[in-house]
Structure formats: C-alpha cells, structure tokens
Design a protein around this motif. Structure first.
Motif, PDB file in Angstrom:
ATOM      1  N   LEU A 147     -68.172  43.211 -39.575  1.00  0.00           N
ATOM      2  CA  LEU A 147     -67.452  42.654 -40.576  1.00  0.00           C
ATOM      3  C   LEU A 147     -66.298  43.502 -41.269  1.00  0.00           C
ATOM      4  CD1 LEU A 147     -70.398  41.143 -42.765  1.00  0.00           C
ATOM      5  CD2 LEU A 147     -68.939  39.997 -40.961  1.00  0.00           C
ATOM      6  N   MET A 150     -63.536  43.246 -39.067  1.00  0.00           N
ATOM      7  CA  MET A 150     -62.822  41.905 -39.309  1.00  0.00           C
ATOM      8  C   MET A 150     -61.674  41.663 -40.409  1.00  0.00           C
ATOM      9  SD  MET A 150     -65.446  38.980 -38.266  1.00  0.00           S
ATOM     10  CE  MET A 150     -64.538  38.118 -39.332  1.00  0.00           C
ATOM     11  N   GLY A 151     -62.253  42.646 -41.527  1.00  0.00           N
ATOM     12  CA  GLY A 151     -61.316  42.858 -42.824  1.00  0.00           C
ATOM     13  C   GLY A 151     -60.308  43.547 -42.165  1.00  0.00           C
ATOM     14  N   LEU A 153     -58.794  43.822 -39.431  1.00  0.00           N
ATOM     15  CA  LEU A 153     -57.831  42.824 -38.552  1.00  0.00           C
ATOM     16  C   LEU A 153     -57.017  41.983 -39.502  1.00  0.00           C
ATOM     17  CD1 LEU A 153     -56.903  41.455 -35.772  1.00  0.00           C
ATOM     18  CD2 LEU A 153     -58.955  39.879 -36.433  1.00  0.00           C
ATOM     19  N   VAL A 154     -57.834  41.557 -40.565  1.00  0.00           N
ATOM     20  CA  VAL A 154     -56.808  40.584 -41.541  1.00  0.00           C
ATOM     21  C   VAL A 154     -55.899  41.537 -42.164  1.00  0.00           C
ATOM     22  CG1 VAL A 154     -57.037  39.119 -43.581  1.00  0.00           C
ATOM     23  CG2 VAL A 154     -58.717  38.975 -41.851  1.00  0.00           C
ATOM     24  N   PRO A 372     -58.082  29.159 -38.977  1.00  0.00           N
ATOM     25  CA  PRO A 372     -58.129  30.480 -39.194  1.00  0.00           C
ATOM     26  C   PRO A 372     -59.475  30.907 -40.028  1.00  0.00           C
ATOM     27  CG  PRO A 372     -56.065  30.078 -39.671  1.00  0.00           C
ATOM     28  CD  PRO A 372     -56.714  28.773 -39.568  1.00  0.00           C
ATOM     29  N   SER A 373     -59.808  29.888 -41.050  1.00  0.00           N
ATOM     30  CA  SER A 373     -61.088  30.220 -41.703  1.00  0.00           C
ATOM     31  C   SER A 373     -62.461  29.993 -40.699  1.00  0.00           C
ATOM     32  CB  SER A 373     -61.172  29.393 -42.926  1.00  0.00           C
ATOM     33  OG  SER A 373     -60.043  29.707 -43.883  1.00  0.00           O
ATOM     34  N   VAL A 375     -62.437  30.197 -37.680  1.00  0.00           N
ATOM     35  CA  VAL A 375     -62.633  31.301 -36.553  1.00  0.00           C
ATOM     36  C   VAL A 375     -63.227  32.477 -37.272  1.00  0.00           C
ATOM     37  CG1 VAL A 375     -61.052  32.901 -35.004  1.00  0.00           C
ATOM     38  CG2 VAL A 375     -60.751  30.451 -35.099  1.00  0.00           C
ATOM     39  N   LEU A 376     -62.701  32.999 -38.485  1.00  0.00           N
ATOM     40  CA  LEU A 376     -63.103  34.182 -39.096  1.00  0.00           C
ATOM     41  C   LEU A 376     -64.636  34.216 -39.464  1.00  0.00           C
ATOM     42  CD1 LEU A 376     -60.202  35.221 -41.263  1.00  0.00           C
ATOM     43  CD2 LEU A 376     -60.900  36.251 -39.394  1.00  0.00           C
ATOM     44  N   ILE A 377     -64.890  32.938 -39.880  1.00  0.00           N
ATOM     45  CA  ILE A 377     -66.434  32.639 -40.517  1.00  0.00           C
ATOM     46  C   ILE A 377     -67.336  32.797 -39.109  1.00  0.00           C
ATOM     47  CG2 ILE A 377     -68.267  31.070 -41.084  1.00  0.00           C
ATOM     48  CD1 ILE A 377     -65.867  30.156 -43.200  1.00  0.00           C
ATOM     49  N   LEU A 379     -66.759  34.372 -36.028  1.00  0.00           N
ATOM     50  CA  LEU A 379     -66.679  35.729 -35.639  1.00  0.00           C
ATOM     51  C   LEU A 379     -67.525  36.396 -36.702  1.00  0.00           C
ATOM     52  CD1 LEU A 379     -62.774  36.527 -34.901  1.00  0.00           C
ATOM     53  CD2 LEU A 379     -64.791  36.196 -33.249  1.00  0.00           C
ATOM     54  N   GLY A 380     -67.470  36.293 -37.877  1.00  0.00           N
ATOM     55  CA  GLY A 380     -68.539  37.079 -38.771  1.00  0.00           C
ATOM     56  C   GLY A 380     -69.962  36.901 -38.695  1.00  0.00           C
TER      57      GLY A 380
END
Lengths: 510, 161
Positions: A147, A150-151, A153-154, A372-373, A375-377, A379-380
């Motif tokens: 996680l 991922m932060g 990456l953003v 994008p949200s 995808v992020l959720i 992945l998380g």
C-alpha cells in the motif's frame, strides 16, 4: 617527549586520525567492523548488517527499487539547481525556462537530465511494482508495504504532472486546464443527477487546485508549491516508511528454499560471523519472529558492506549514466508561450498519462477519476484477497505461473485492442443515439467495458483455478496490457482533434 | 511485593490495558478529533474566497458580410458568432468536456483535445462532451454587439438585427 614534540606528532597524525574517527569503529575490514560500519552510520543503518545471498541475485529485484530511488535523487539535485533560476509567475515563468535553456551555463543540460530522470523514475516505479507483484512480495507480512508503494506511485505521477506545468508553455497551460477540469469532472455525475447546486465536490477540487475560477497566476504558484515542497515531502516520508518496512518485514522476499538454492559461497566470502560479536542486545522479548535472523544463524548471509552497498552504488551509477546520456541526446521540450485562446492540436499529456487521456476521451469522470480509482482500489486489495503461501518469492509464483501470465497477456491485449478498434471504427453511443442521457455514457463506455472484461476474466480465473493468486495475476497482467495498449494508441495513433491515424504522415496539413 | 488482586501473572505476559478508562480514552479521542478538525480547518486557507473576476462582457463588431453557417470568432476570445435569417447568436467555444477551446469548421465545431464534435447550434454530435455548448447572452443591433460570457441563454435565442 617534550610537550612541543607531542604537539608536532599530533599535528602530523591529524589527517589519518580524522579518517579513523570518521569511521567510528575503524575501517570496514573485518566482519565486526563491517557490521559496525553499517549500524553506526545514520544513512546506512536502514540496511541490516548482513544480507542474504538470495537478495543479491540479479533476478531477485533487478535493482529496480534502488534505480527508482537513484532517479529520485537525481531529480532532487537537478531540481534544486533549476530553482536557482526558475520564477513561478505567469509573466516570467516561460522566459526563465528559456533563460535556463539558452543562457544559464549548463542550464539546458541540467534541465534535460531533470526531465529524463523524472521519466526514468516513472518507468522504474512501474517496473518495480510489477516485479514486487510477480514475485509475490506483497504477501504476508509485506501487505502494508504494498500500500505504501502504491502511495509512492501516485505521488511520483503527481510530481511528474506538476513539473510538466511549470514552463507555462502551450503544453503546460492546456495540461493544467485539462487536469483542473478532470478534478471538476464529478460534476458530470452531479449535473446529471441535478444536485450540483447542493453537493459539488468537483467544483471544490478545482477551486482548491487552481485557487481561482480560471487558470492563471494562482494556479501556477500552487502547482509550483506542490512540485517543490508538498509532494517531495510526502514522497520522502513515504519512502522512509517503505524502506524501513522492507527491513522490518524480514528483508526482501525469498522463496522458502532460498538457502539451498543460493548455492555454496565463494571462498573469499565468510558466510558466518568469524569474529564473536562483542555486544549482545537483550531485545529478544519484543521480537516476534519477523526479523529475518530470529531463530537462525547468519548462514548464507554476507556482510552488507561491501556486497550490498557496492551493488547499490552500481545501480546508482548506471541510472545516472542513463539519465545523463539521454539528456545529451534529447532536449526537454518547450513549446510556444501559453495561449489561452488556441489549444495545441493535438494537445497531448506526457506519455504516461496518454492512456488516461484515451480514457477521458470516452468520459471525463470515468476516465479521469472513476477507472483510476477502481484500479487503485483493486491493486490495494490484492494483498488482502490473495492470502495464499505457495510460490511466494518465486517469479510468477512458480511452475504454471508464466503460462497463466501469457494467457492473461493475450486476453489483456486482445480485449482492449478489440474494444478500441470497434470504437474507432463504429463510434459509440453518442453518435448512434444523440439524445442519450449522459449517465448512460458515464457508466457504459469503452473504458468501463475494458475494465469490466478484465474484472470478469479474473473472477473466471479465481473460479477455474480455485486460487485468488491466479485471479490477481490475471487482473494485474491485464491492467498492464491495457495501460500499454491505451498509451501506445494515445502516443502514436492519435492526431489532430484526437482522430485515429495510422501514422503522423497522414495528419491533415493546415 | 506480590500482586494481591487477580490471578498471578508472569513477567512475560502483556500488561493489561485498562479498556474502560473512560477519561483516558476520552482524552485520546479528543486529541485525535482535534487534530483532524485542525487539518480540515487548514484546508480553509487554500480554498480561495476572493477570486479575480475580470469583466466578462466585451464589445464585438461583426464583419459586414457573415454568410449563413460561417462563424466569426473575435480575436483572442472563446466565443463564436453566427448570423442567419432569424438573427444573430453567440455560442461559447469552451468545450463542456474538459475546457479546451473548440474550433469552428464547416459542420460546426471540433475539439482538439479529446475529439468532441458539435453542430453550429452547439449540440453534441460526437465524442465525450456531456453537455451542449452554451449560448451566451448578447445585446445590440446591426454589427455592434455586447456579449456577456457570464450569462447564458436558452438554445435558439437569437437577436434580430
């Protein structure tokens, strides 16, 4: 010896004493001094004093994490240098970049390196994420570090985007305009529901980003502040946690039988402590078994100094070399001065956002925020859904994994290409039913179709193999393929007015 | 000294945390919510209250001859004028999708950023734009008009001239 002789002797010994005292515990020559070299140094002590030989294999990480860090350090140094001359005011920003490019000694070179290092960083971060994913490094006990990653990456993408805007040229102006309107795009939904008057998160986000109701000086200073202060601080904080967690979560991920597979050590390397440690720390009561060395001797580890540090230094040098060479070969772009009346045609975002631009060309809200949200959720959630143990530390989770990934690549490429080809050839709902309500298009557009196909495929994989790992691998591979397809179409096959062209030679002349 | 109350605990057992320490928990949650509120309050500063508002009205002189279906865009402005037998009207050329400036062509308008197309009256013909281009309020006659970018009028409102 007289006092005077003593003074002279001390003076003559001073240079060598300075070197000795710098190392605190002598030069790192024996196992013991190599250990103290690491934990006695504020910068190095994030590493453990000994490193497992599996971690040093080229195929374990390919150095991608360190390369991302190296690229960040390069942007940090070159960025501070650029701050000597850059002026974040709309009247002079463009001129100051031109000064940096044409007048300031080495300014052009430093700016080129800054721009290339930022690109290298984005590439390395994405590849590093893929490496961590395909070797199962997100699994227990490393879930939370995934996680944090991922932060990172953003924030990396945010840094790139905010940097893109500072030159205040045509690219910058229209990228800010589009970015701010993507932030405002929740209105696409609130407008359709007729509730914008009472609940307007889109307008709030846009106002916060621009500091005004139009793109102007307030927006530039905000993006500058984000780029040089807020985002680097956030990135630094997240990086500290990220690196610390690697260590605390037991070092790099290793297969269960790494000790056997690492092979025998070379004769020059001592795989165990040859000197008895001269201090023992009585902390055993609070250690719960995640530290790599609990309950085991240091077999199959080598001193981090020099084995790990020299490898890291090598990656740093290689990354620097790549950025410098790219900076010598290719200049960072600078278009004409921003012109609020005429957008670039085609107006293209930086390459890593062209996949998103392709998606927002279907629906602003879904492409810019919704997908994008999702995808992020997605992945998380991966580490919390895939709680299997088999294959951790193996590329593609061991035998059978690679053929699954190949199958997922075919599905990922074909479905996104097929949907894109269909849309490019036949158009979409708005062309067929001009009066269709916007909510239909927001919910049902090529972007959501591709996302739905990928989701359905991964659910099918979970059921077929009765394994969450199979579904996760399918989904991650599909998203990488979709990202690639959309980015390539956006980069090479979209021309003026975002029309599809096979090659720029077919673009209309005007 | 030995513990008098409760079962005998080993030194290695975790210390019990008093879960019903009302005051302690209250203080903890109070400080947490105070910090959260402080962060929310800090957002008040970057949310600008006074916005630069240059006048949105400007004068336009239409060319003597403006054929039906031909757009006139005042230099540097994001508005297109049309004249037909029923009168004159002005359409905003700011795309309702993501704010790029659309360009008039023979069929209407095209957007360079994401490929939206509009007809002469601003209706969406193609692409991602969620709403038609708004019509702007104009006043005046013959060739002299004042356009107000701040106020829109319903599609089809034309000024006789």
């Amino acid at each position: 010896m007289t006092a005077m002789e003593q003074f002279v002797a001390n003076l003559r010994a001073a240079p060598s004493r300075i070197v000795e005292t710098a190392f605190r515990s002598g030069k790192p020559e024996t196992d013991r001094t190599r250990s103290t070299f690491v934990f006695g140094n504020v910068f190095l002590h994030l590493h453990s004093v000994r490193t497992h030989r599996w971690s040093l294999r080229w195929t374990t990480t390919m150095g991608l994490g360190i390369a991302s860090l190296a690229a960040f350090l390069i942007t940090l140094v070159t960025g501070v240098l650029l701050m000597f001359y850059y002026k974040p005011f709309t009247e002079v920003a463009y001129d100051s970049i031109k000064d940096i490019h044409f007048v300031v000694p080495t300014g052009r070179f430093i700016r080129n390196i800054h721009r290339w290092a930022a690109n290298v960083m984005v590439v390395c971060v994405i590849l590093h994420m893929a490496r961590a994913f395909y070797t199962g490094a997100y699994r227990k006990p490393r879930e939370f570090n995934w996680l944090i990653g991922m932060g990172l990456l953003v924030v990396t993408l945010g840094l790139s985007f905010t940097g893109y805007l500072l030159p205040w040229d045509q690219l910058a102006y229209w990228a800010i305009t589009i970015g701010a309107n993507i932030a405002q795009s929740p209105r696409e939904v609130t407008d359709a529901l007729n509730i914008t008057e009472y609940f307007d998160p889109g307008g709030f986000q846009r106002l916060l980003l621009l500091g005004s109701d139009m793109v102007g000086p307030e927006a530039l200073i905000r993006f500058y502040l984000l780029h040089v202060m807020i985002l680097p601080l956030v990135l630094g904080g997240l990086m500290a946690v990220h690196f610390w967690r690697i260590r605390k979560d037991g070092g790099l991920v290793k297969p269960a039988d790494a000790d056997q597979r690492a092979g025998t050590t070379e004769e020059t390397v001592y795989p165990v402590f040859t000197d008895a440690p001269n201090r023992t720390y009585h902390l055993a009561a609070i250690v719960k078994g995640r530290t790599s060395q609990v309950g085991r001797g240091p077999e199959n580890t080598v001193p981090s100094m020099p084995h790990l540090f020299y490898a890291e230094l090598g990656v740093l040098m290689l990354t620097t070399l790549v950025c410098v060479l790219l900076g010598l070969i290719s200049d960072a772009p600078l278009k004409e001065l921003a012109n609020p009346a005429v957008p670039e045609n085609p107006a293209k975002a930086p390459w890593y956002f062209l996949g998103l631009q392709e998606l927002v060309a279907f629906s602003a809200f879904m492409g810019g925020i919704g997908i994008p949200s999702i995808v992020l959720i997605g992945l998380g959630l991966i580490p919390y859904l895939d709680r299997e143990k088999a294959g951790t530390g193996e590329w593609f989770g061991g035998p059978g994994g690679w053929s699954l990934v190949k199958q997922a690549m075919i599905v990922g490429f074909l479905s996104s290409l097929a949907i894109e080809a269909f849309v490019i050839h036949y158009g979409w709902l708005r062309e067929w039913f001009p009066n269709i309500p916007q909510l239909f298009i927001t919910a049902l557009n090529p972007g959501t179709m591709i996302t739905a196909v990928y989701g359905a495929y991964s659910v099918w994989l979970v059921r077929k193999y009765a394994s969450a790992r199979a579904g996760a691998m399918g989904l991650f591979t599909c998203f990488l393929c979709g990202f690639l397809v959309l980015t390539v179409i956006g980069t090479y096959f979209r021309g003026p007015n975002w029309v599809f062209y096979w090659s720029p030679s077919e673009w209309p002349k005007h | 000294m030995t513990l008098q109350s409760g079962p005998q605990r080993s030194r290695l057992d975790p210390e019990p945390v008093p879960r019903r320490d009302l005051l302690g928990l209250g203080a903890l949650w109070a400080s947490a919510s105070a910090m959260l509120l402080a962060v929310v309050g800090m957002l008040r500063l970057p949310k600008a209250a006074v916005l630069a508002s240059p006048s949105k009205k400007f004068r336009v002189t239409l060319p003597e001859t403006l054929a039906v279906g031909e757009a006139f865009v005042p230099p540097g402005r994001a508005v297109a004028f049309y004249r037909d037998t029923e009168g004159v009207y002005a359409v905003s050329t700011i795309c309702t999708h993501l704010g790029c400036v659309v360009k008039p062509n023979a069929e209407g308008f095209e957007c360079p950023c994401h490929g939206s197309r509009f007809t002469h009256d601003g209706t969406v013909a193609k692409g991602p734009a969620p709403r038609p281009l708004p019509w702007l309020k104009i006043t005046g006659k013959e060739n002299q008009f004042v356009v107000d970018e701040g106020s829109t009028v319903p599609q089809g409102t034309k000024v006789n001239a």
